[in-house]
Enzyme design. Sequence first.
Site, PDB file in Angstrom:
ATOM      1  N   ARG A 123       0.812  -1.230   0.000  1.00 29.70           N
ATOM      2  CA  ARG A 123       0.000   0.000   0.000  1.00 29.70           C
ATOM      3  C   ARG A 123       0.844   1.278   0.000  1.00 29.70           C
ATOM      4  O   ARG A 123       0.381   2.339   0.397  1.00 29.70           O
ATOM      5  CB  ARG A 123      -0.971   0.013   1.184  1.00 29.70           C
ATOM      6  N   LYS A 145       2.038  11.490 -10.448  1.00 27.82           N
ATOM      7  CA  LYS A 145       1.185  10.615 -11.248  1.00 27.82           C
ATOM      8  C   LYS A 145       1.967   9.354 -11.575  1.00 27.82           C
ATOM      9  O   LYS A 145       3.114   9.422 -12.038  1.00 27.82           O
ATOM     10  CB  LYS A 145       0.785  11.297 -12.557  1.00 27.82           C
ATOM     11  N   GLU A 187       7.204  18.762 -24.355  1.00 21.98           N
ATOM     12  CA  GLU A 187       6.673  19.156 -23.043  1.00 21.98           C
ATOM     13  C   GLU A 187       7.233  20.513 -22.612  1.00 21.98           C
ATOM     14  O   GLU A 187       6.577  21.255 -21.874  1.00 21.98           O
ATOM     15  CB  GLU A 187       6.982  18.081 -21.985  1.00 21.98           C
ATOM     16  N   LYS A 229       5.743  23.015 -13.546  1.00 28.80           N
ATOM     17  CA  LYS A 229       5.069  21.784 -13.112  1.00 28.80           C
ATOM     18  C   LYS A 229       4.927  21.787 -11.584  1.00 28.80           C
ATOM     19  O   LYS A 229       3.872  21.409 -11.052  1.00 28.80           O
ATOM     20  CB  LYS A 229       5.883  20.575 -13.593  1.00 28.80           C
ATOM     21  N   GLU A 239      -5.518  16.834  -9.649  1.00 36.42           N
ATOM     22  CA  GLU A 239      -6.127  17.265 -10.913  1.00 36.42           C
ATOM     23  C   GLU A 239      -7.621  17.532 -10.758  1.00 36.42           C
ATOM     24  O   GLU A 239      -8.460  17.026 -11.512  1.00 36.42           O
ATOM     25  CB  GLU A 239      -5.864  16.239 -12.024  1.00 36.42           C
ATOM     26  N   ARG A 243      -4.508  21.633 -12.569  1.00 39.52           N
ATOM     27  CA  ARG A 243      -3.568  20.668 -13.154  1.00 39.52           C
ATOM     28  C   ARG A 243      -3.994  20.230 -14.555  1.00 39.52           C
ATOM     29  O   ARG A 243      -3.165  19.793 -15.352  1.00 39.52           O
ATOM     30  CB  ARG A 243      -3.413  19.451 -12.230  1.00 39.52           C
ATOM     31  N   ASN A 247      -2.677  19.097 -19.641  1.00 42.83           N
ATOM     32  CA  ASN A 247      -3.134  18.220 -20.727  1.00 42.83           C
ATOM     33  C   ASN A 247      -3.166  18.939 -22.072  1.00 42.83           C
ATOM     34  O   ASN A 247      -3.652  18.366 -23.052  1.00 42.83           O
ATOM     35  CB  ASN A 247      -4.529  17.668 -20.409  1.00 42.83           C
ATOM     36  N   HIS A 250      -2.567  17.010 -25.154  1.00 40.36           N
ATOM     37  CA  HIS A 250      -2.504  15.597 -24.782  1.00 40.36           C
ATOM     38  C   HIS A 250      -3.743  14.794 -25.157  1.00 40.36           C
ATOM     39  O   HIS A 250      -3.670  13.569 -25.265  1.00 40.36           O
ATOM     40  CB  HIS A 250      -2.242  15.443 -23.285  1.00 40.36           C
ATOM     41  N   HIS A 254      -2.696  11.599 -26.915  1.00 38.94           N
ATOM     42  CA  HIS A 254      -2.868  10.231 -26.398  1.00 38.94           C
ATOM     43  C   HIS A 254      -3.589   9.358 -27.419  1.00 38.94           C
ATOM     44  O   HIS A 254      -3.272   8.171 -27.571  1.00 38.94           O
ATOM     45  CB  HIS A 254      -3.662  10.243 -25.089  1.00 38.94           C
ATOM     46  N   HIS A 266       6.065   9.809 -27.224  1.00 44.18           N
ATOM     47  CA  HIS A 266       5.042  10.642 -26.590  1.00 44.18           C
ATOM     48  C   HIS A 266       5.157  12.101 -27.063  1.00 44.18           C
ATOM     49  O   HIS A 266       4.162  12.741 -27.403  1.00 44.18           O
ATOM     50  CB  HIS A 266       5.209  10.550 -25.074  1.00 44.18           C
TER      51      HIS A 266
HETATM   52  N1  GLY Z   1       1.629  14.850 -17.228  1.00 41.88           N
HETATM   53  C1  GLY Z   1       0.517  15.628 -16.785  1.00 41.88           C
HETATM   54  C2  GLY Z   1       0.416  15.699 -15.292  1.00 41.88           C
HETATM   55  O1  GLY Z   1       1.346  15.346 -14.595  1.00 41.88           O
HETATM   56  O2  GLY Z   1      -0.592  16.104 -14.807  1.00 41.88           O
END
Ligand code: GLY
Length: 362
Positions: A123, A145, A187, A229, A239, A243, A247, A250, A254, A266
């Site tokens: 956990r 993430k 990015e 970031k 998010e 946040r 995207n 993205h 994606h 990517h």
């Molecule tokens: N890669 C997008 C984020 O970390 O929210």
Amino acid sequence: MTEKRTVTTIPVTSPQGDYDVTIGRDIYSGIPDALADDVQKVLIVHPPAMGARAAALRESLADRYQVLLAEVPDAENAKRVEVAAFCWQILGQADFARSDAIIGFGGGAITDLAGFVAATWLRGVSLIQLPTSVLGMVDASVGGKTGINTNEGKNLVGVFHAPTAVFADLEVLDTLPRNEILTGFAEIVKAGFIYYPEILDIIESDVAAATDPTTPEFRRVIELSIDMKARVVGEDFREAGLREILNYGHTLGHAIEHAERYQWRHGAAVAVGMMFAAELSRLAGRLGDDAVDRTRRILDSLDLPTEYPVGRWNTLLATMQRDKKTRSGMLRFIVLDDIGKPSVLTAPETALLFAAYQEIGS
Ligand code: GLY
């Protein structure tokens, strides 16, 4: 940002604990100080290409810890449940305890996988991220993430699990092929368009210097991107709001990665996605022609793609509709009201989306 000699430290706040991103050269000697006193075992998760460096890192930690290595496949091939299970097996066989620690040592896919393994073992065990690609440094390793892909899409299984430290050692980028550096720049360009326009100025004034890991210009764009970031995820770890601006580019990106069975990098998919998002912003009446032209010019200068076949639209739309970022069945896109001013476009007409797509269609 605080700078001491050649080391810059960017603090990140997180509900799971605050941590620092350390940027510099030859900085892995700081790892033991970032590990808790009761850590006895460390698992380094790394791709084959980092095998020699991972062995050297093990050597440097071996007098204080029992160090295990998990060599996993490269890039998106690492982000599979079978690979996570392989890591869980190593941890189980080594009696890895909750007080022990995992180190993710590789590009963005490897740090996503290592984070997922750290989040799920007992956990949650502590995690140090050592990103070795531009993308890993400015995006994947910061913000907590973690995740793996399924046959249905990218990052569909994952957990928010903040690292206890991130070390972005620029030295590891010196030997990367140039196209690897350039795809990571997608990015960085994103950070320029959504937050720090200074990044765009630096790239435009000398693209060769901006993309050379040994220059001050390169370091500056990396620091600005990480700082962006850190500020965004510091304000919105899960998010729930801000946040989402990360995207930008993205949602289509994606879908392209999925259509290409993850054989596209990517950054290349995000570059096309940003071109689409810029065109969508313009057709939605939010962004001027100049900013759209600037997007194309900057991506071209980095040899990043800005087009995708027109005939693939229906497939891409279907994937986007399944994307986890749709809310209540509605598509959402991050668009720009201006450079540095991202906002959300909710449930745009399919005709508008297709019109924007035709602008980037080849
Ligand atoms: N890669 C997008 C984020 O970390 O929210």
